[in-house]
Design an enzyme around this catalytic site. Structure first.
Site, mmCIF file in Angstrom:
data_model
loop_
_atom_site.group_PDB
_atom_site.id
_atom_site.type_symbol
_atom_site.label_atom_id
_atom_site.label_comp_id
_atom_site.label_asym_id
_atom_site.label_seq_id
_atom_site.Cartn_x
_atom_site.Cartn_y
_atom_site.Cartn_z
ATOM 1 N N TYR A 1 -3.502 4.318 -22.371
ATOM 2 C CA TYR A 1 -4.099 4.446 -21.006
ATOM 3 C C TYR A 1 -5.324 3.983 -21.519
ATOM 4 C CZ TYR A 1 -7.154 5.588 -17.191
ATOM 5 O OH TYR A 1 -7.919 5.676 -16.079
ATOM 6 N N SER B 1 -5.281 7.101 -37.198
ATOM 7 C CA SER B 1 -4.326 7.585 -36.543
ATOM 8 C C SER B 1 -4.862 9.234 -36.065
ATOM 9 C CB SER B 1 -3.245 7.534 -36.785
ATOM 10 O OG SER B 1 -2.692 6.208 -36.597
ATOM 11 N N ARG C 1 5.636 3.257 19.632
ATOM 12 C CA ARG C 1 6.829 3.096 19.061
ATOM 13 C C ARG C 1 6.766 3.260 17.531
ATOM 14 N NH1 ARG C 1 9.764 -1.490 22.063
ATOM 15 N NH2 ARG C 1 11.467 -1.123 20.452
ATOM 16 N N ARG D 1 -4.141 -1.226 -12.756
ATOM 17 C CA ARG D 1 -4.805 -0.711 -11.489
ATOM 18 C C ARG D 1 -6.152 -1.558 -11.014
ATOM 19 N NH1 ARG D 1 -5.518 5.367 -13.090
ATOM 20 N NH2 ARG D 1 -6.624 5.346 -11.039
ATOM 21 N N LEU E 1 -4.657 -10.984 21.352
ATOM 22 C CA LEU E 1 -4.577 -9.467 21.955
ATOM 23 C C LEU E 1 -4.141 -8.431 20.918
ATOM 24 C CD1 LEU E 1 -2.789 -10.978 25.330
ATOM 25 C CD2 LEU E 1 -5.268 -10.831 24.766
ATOM 26 N N ASN F 1 11.075 -16.669 25.753
ATOM 27 C CA ASN F 1 9.586 -16.675 25.657
ATOM 28 C C ASN F 1 9.047 -16.061 24.400
ATOM 29 O OD1 ASN F 1 6.757 -16.931 26.296
ATOM 30 N ND2 ASN F 1 7.009 -15.090 27.615
ATOM 31 N N GLY G 1 -3.002 -2.947 21.944
ATOM 32 C CA GLY G 1 -2.031 -2.049 22.176
ATOM 33 C C GLY G 1 -1.867 -0.630 21.232
#
Length: 455
Positions: free
Chosen positions: A352, A409, A18, A319, A11, A173, A14
């Site tokens: 990166y 570099s 809330r 990532r 089920l 229950n 809903g």
């Protein structure tokens, strides 16, 4: 013995008001999987099983998540919210096909286990008409109570209707229920709505079974396992319980968690042997970590694979689409995205690497970036085996760096570099004697800068 067939009805109609969220309640995540996905993963599967999910109107996203999690799932719409029994009968068509066991669960109980579903079915095989799932509550306030005589369940009493003696009962229950599939429609069809809300309550099934002289029994489980989620606070509590479970399972499988309470795992994380995870690591969905790998502190990993004896971090971010080969290493403040570092390749710090392939045993110097985005699309960088990329280099994609190539570099590389070639791109250094003094004079209008006394 012939295996019993089953239908599980979950089920999930809903609204979850809330939760204070536009996202349907059952789509909120715990351990990077939706509440619904956790329940569907625990539900019986395989030969002789079927699955139905009852959703609310206009909840297409819930239907899609159900099919993503369990491609065998059928979905049914509960057009009006008239109680739990009414919701179950929204899947009447599935029930009518006939099964041995009908299981009823809720899409907001992500901690339920496959073992508990199996335990619920056992009394049905012995002739019981209903098995209700109960738990011993530390504080039973607000829960429906199980009224038992001996080992039989005779009623489920809501707290508002319970006597003072019944309110002292701590057997509550949990909501989940197993019903003999051959008698299910007969039982469900006799549930009425003569109550203050004019709703059809599944709990009334126990009274109907008793009137017929059939047997209802109780199966007990822990309170944690049947936590329902109605608020963000309860969502956080469930996350805490799930993380404790996942950490325990990982350590029992041989993973070393140096400070378990600081490590956050995903429900689908796959570990090899002798993996070590240091404190303050977040492992998102879609992660596999092979034998001997080490994840150092303060690293964040999502949808990536980490090879044998590879090393991540500290302070690394992987990532989606990232992959480290055997013995590869990314160090502090290195970020990868859709990037493959083959065996033995390393980027030890401050780099990166995005939309790239880094060949085996290549070295990526500090401050290196693959410039993969031109403002309109992403482009690929391919670095061959044994290449050396010096510090503070920018590799402007699309570009290929050959096997054994050397990048000096500070270079900005915009063209392909052949195998074993050296590429250096930087302006010639110039020195202007007295230039600094003249610059200061220009900026200060000839005023002498007062030297501040040393402290």
């Amino acid at each position: 013995m012939t295996a019993r067939s089953s239908l599980t009805i979950v089920l999930a109609a809903g609204e979850g008001t809330r939760m204070r969220s536009s996202l349907p309640k059952v789509l909120h995540p715990v351990a990077h999987q939706t509440l619904l996905a956790h329940v569907l993963a625990a539900a019986p599967k395989g030969t002789g099983t079927s699955l139905a999910v009852v959703i609310g109107p206009h909840h297409q996203a819930v239907a899609e998540e159900a099919r993503r999690s369990r491609p065998d799932a059928l979905t049914f719409v509960q057009a009006e919210r008239l109680g739990t029994a009414h919701a179950v009968l929204a899947a009447r068509e599935a029930i009518a096909r006939g099964v041995d066991d009908l299981l009823i669960a809720f899409g907001d109980t992500p901690l339920i286990s496959a073992e508990t579903f199996a335990r619920l079915r056992e009394p049905l095989a012995r002739g019981a008409a209903i098995a209700g799932l109960g738990f011993r509550a530390a504080d039973p306030s607000g829960y429906g109570r199980f009224i038992v005589e001996g080992d039989r369940l005779v009623a489920i009493r809501e707290e508002a209707d319970a006597s003072e003696a019944e309110r002292k009962i701590d057997l509550c229950n949990a909501g989940l229920m197993a019903i003999d599939g051959r008698r299910a429609l007969e039982i469900l069809g006799q549930i009425g709505n003569a109550n203050s809300k004019s709703e059809y309550y599944l709990t009334d099934a126990v009274g109907i079974v008793r009137e017929k002289g059939w047997e209802s029994v109780v199966i007990e489980t822990s309170e944690d396992e049947v936590r329902g989620i109605n608020t963000k606070a309860q969502l956080a509590e469930a996350e805490s319980v799930m993380q404790a479970r996942l950490r325990k399972a990982a350590m029992e499988a041989g993973v070393t968690l140096v400070a378990p309470e600081t490590v956050f795992l995903s429900a689908d994380t796959v570990f090899g042997k002798d993996v070590t995870i240091e404190p303050f690591v977040v492992i998102g969905p879609g992660i596999s970590i092979a034998d001997g790998a080490v994840i150092h502190s303060f690293s964040h990993i999502v949808q990536s694979s980490i090879g044998k004896n590879a090393s991540v971090g500290p302070f690394s971010r992987m990532r989606p689409g990232s992959s480290l080969g055997e013995g590869a290493k990314i160090g502090n403040f290195v970020e990868t995205k859709a990037a493959t570092l083959e065996a033995g390749a390393k980027a030890n710090h401050l780099a990166y690497i995005g939309d790239a392939i880094v060949g085996a045993k290549s070295n990526i110097g500090a401050g290196t970036i693959t410039c993969n985005y031109d403002g309109f699309g992403k482009h690929k960088t391919v670095i061959g085996q044994g290449a050396f990329v010096g510090t503070n280099s920018s590799l402007v994609a699309p570009v290929k760096i050959g096997n054994g190539a050397y990048i000096g570099s500070g270079s900005v590389i915009t063209r392909d570099v052949p195998d074993d070639a050296m590429a250096l791109e930087r302006n010639q250094q110039t020195i202007r004697e007295g230039g600094a003094a003249r610059y200061r004079e220009l900026k200060t209008g000839g005023k002498t800068l007062e030297k501040k006394p040393e402290k």
